[in-house]
Design a protein around this motif. Structure first.
Motif, PDB file in Angstrom:
ATOM      1  N   GLY A  79     -23.461  66.396  34.463  1.00  0.00           N
ATOM      2  CA  GLY A  79     -23.634  66.174  35.894  1.00  0.00           C
ATOM      3  C   GLY A  79     -23.603  64.700  36.254  1.00  0.00           C
ATOM      4  N   ASP A 115     -26.870  60.477  40.895  1.00  0.00           N
ATOM      5  CA  ASP A 115     -26.774  60.369  42.354  1.00  0.00           C
ATOM      6  C   ASP A 115     -26.308  58.985  42.796  1.00  0.00           C
ATOM      7  OD1 ASP A 115     -28.255  62.964  43.584  1.00  0.00           O
ATOM      8  OD2 ASP A 115     -29.187  62.369  41.695  1.00  0.00           O
ATOM      9  N   ARG A 162     -21.984  66.295  44.984  1.00  0.00           N
ATOM     10  CA  ARG A 162     -21.316  67.332  44.199  1.00  0.00           C
ATOM     11  C   ARG A 162     -20.447  66.658  43.153  1.00  0.00           C
ATOM     12  NH1 ARG A 162     -20.059  71.864  48.953  1.00  0.00           N
ATOM     13  NH2 ARG A 162     -22.247  72.073  49.585  1.00  0.00           N
ATOM     14  N   GLU A 163     -19.165  66.919  43.105  1.00  0.00           N
ATOM     15  CA  GLU A 163     -18.333  66.290  42.081  1.00  0.00           C
ATOM     16  C   GLU A 163     -17.494  65.146  42.661  1.00  0.00           C
ATOM     17  OE1 GLU A 163     -18.759  66.988  38.941  1.00  0.00           O
ATOM     18  OE2 GLU A 163     -20.157  68.580  39.457  1.00  0.00           O
ATOM     19  N   ARG A 164     -17.806  64.714  43.864  1.00  0.00           N
ATOM     20  CA  ARG A 164     -17.064  63.625  44.492  1.00  0.00           C
ATOM     21  C   ARG A 164     -17.899  62.360  44.509  1.00  0.00           C
ATOM     22  NH1 ARG A 164     -13.711  66.345  49.559  1.00  0.00           N
ATOM     23  NH2 ARG A 164     -12.688  67.975  48.312  1.00  0.00           N
ATOM     24  N   ASP A 196     -10.894  75.225  40.853  1.00  0.00           N
ATOM     25  CA  ASP A 196     -12.216  75.462  41.416  1.00  0.00           C
ATOM     26  C   ASP A 196     -12.877  76.532  40.569  1.00  0.00           C
ATOM     27  OD1 ASP A 196     -11.301  78.034  42.293  1.00  0.00           O
ATOM     28  OD2 ASP A 196     -10.548  77.137  44.138  1.00  0.00           O
ATOM     29  N   ARG A 252     -14.920  72.645  35.392  1.00  0.00           N
ATOM     30  CA  ARG A 252     -15.394  71.674  36.373  1.00  0.00           C
ATOM     31  C   ARG A 252     -14.746  70.329  36.058  1.00  0.00           C
ATOM     32  NH1 ARG A 252     -20.852  70.379  35.598  1.00  0.00           N
ATOM     33  NH2 ARG A 252     -20.748  71.290  33.510  1.00  0.00           N
ATOM     34  N   ARG A 299     -14.954  66.189  36.533  1.00  0.00           N
ATOM     35  CA  ARG A 299     -15.982  65.189  36.797  1.00  0.00           C
ATOM     36  C   ARG A 299     -15.422  63.808  36.455  1.00  0.00           C
ATOM     37  NH1 ARG A 299     -19.450  60.951  34.873  1.00  0.00           N
ATOM     38  NH2 ARG A 299     -21.581  61.706  34.560  1.00  0.00           N
TER      39      ARG A 299
END
Length: 245
Positions: free
Chosen positions: A59, A62, A76-78, A213, A228, A230
């Protein structure tokens, strides 16, 4: 912006705090932002919000701040990139130290399952605050300073723009259910990579990664995966850098 340092003595001075205090660390930012930027870009401050139960690996944090003034904010992933001016960067790091982030400490809430956790990394110092919404540690209040929407325009060398990574981490989970089409994965086998919690990581050039997606299943090496995507951040170079710490 920062309230008086209520916990300058020991961690126990903060309500609900526990753990052993460590001496201050030598931080990578010791002079001006301009001088540090000249030595090459490196991470100077990171914030991550997590839950108490470990989820899928890889993940995004932030908020990540670098010695060049580059600030990366994830949703999210952006990832969105901002640039702080040197004086604004120095001021923000000074406020981080005033909030106690230059020393490792943990603020505990006792035995709480699935609790929210707020974590900061500053140089070698690591701060972990469990149930931050119930704690009075200055670091909890400091997190509001890491919201670019609150930064004065005069502090910015450049405003929001999409972050352009040099590599993409492809995080594949085997056996997950997808309700869309099943396609053949065109790049390196998804099962031959670095294992992370709940996923296998491989790297690819951004231009070569197909759009996907969680509703799309990918067939690779005789197995089916969901994928996913990343972006790697500037201080990350391999899948091993995405391992939980």
């Amino acid at each position: 912006m920062i309230a008086a340092l209520a916990c300058a003595g020991t961690v126990a001075a903060c309500g609900g705090a526990s753990g052993v205090e460590k001496p201050p660390h030598s931080l990578p930012i010791t002079g001006s932002a301009t001088k540090d930027a000249a030595r090459g870009e490196h991470l100077v401050l990171r914030m991550r919000r997590t839950g108490g139960i470990v989820g899928l690996g890889g993940g995004l944090p932030d908020f990540s701040l670098y010695s060049t003034g580059r600030a990366l904010v994830a949703a999210r992933e952006r990832v969105t990139e901002y640039r702080l001016k040197p004086a604004a960067l120095d001021r923000l790091l000074h406020e981080a130290r005033a909030a106690g982030l230059g020393r490792s400490h943990t603020v505990s809430a006792g035995q709480v399952m699935d609790a929210n956790v707020l974590e900061f990394t500053m140089g070698d110092a690591h701060t972990k605050i469990i149930l931050p919404e119930t704690q009075s540690d200055p670091a909890v209040r400091f997190q509001a300073r890491l919201d670019p929407a609150r930064w004065p325009a005069a502090d910015l060398a450049s405003g929001a723009r999409p972050y352009a990574p040099s590599k993409i981490a492809v995080l594949a989970s085997e056996g997950a259910v997808a309700d869309g089409p099943v396609r053949t994965w065109p790049l390196a086998p998804l099962g031959r990579g670095t294992g992370l919690p709940g996923a296998v990581c491989t790297l690819a050039a951004p231009a070569k990664v197909p759009a996907t997606d969680l509703g799309t299943a990918w067939r690779s090496g005789g197995k089916t995966y969901t994928v996913r995507l990343r972006p790697l951040l500037p201080d990350e170079h391999t899948c091993a850098d995405l391992q939980p710490r």
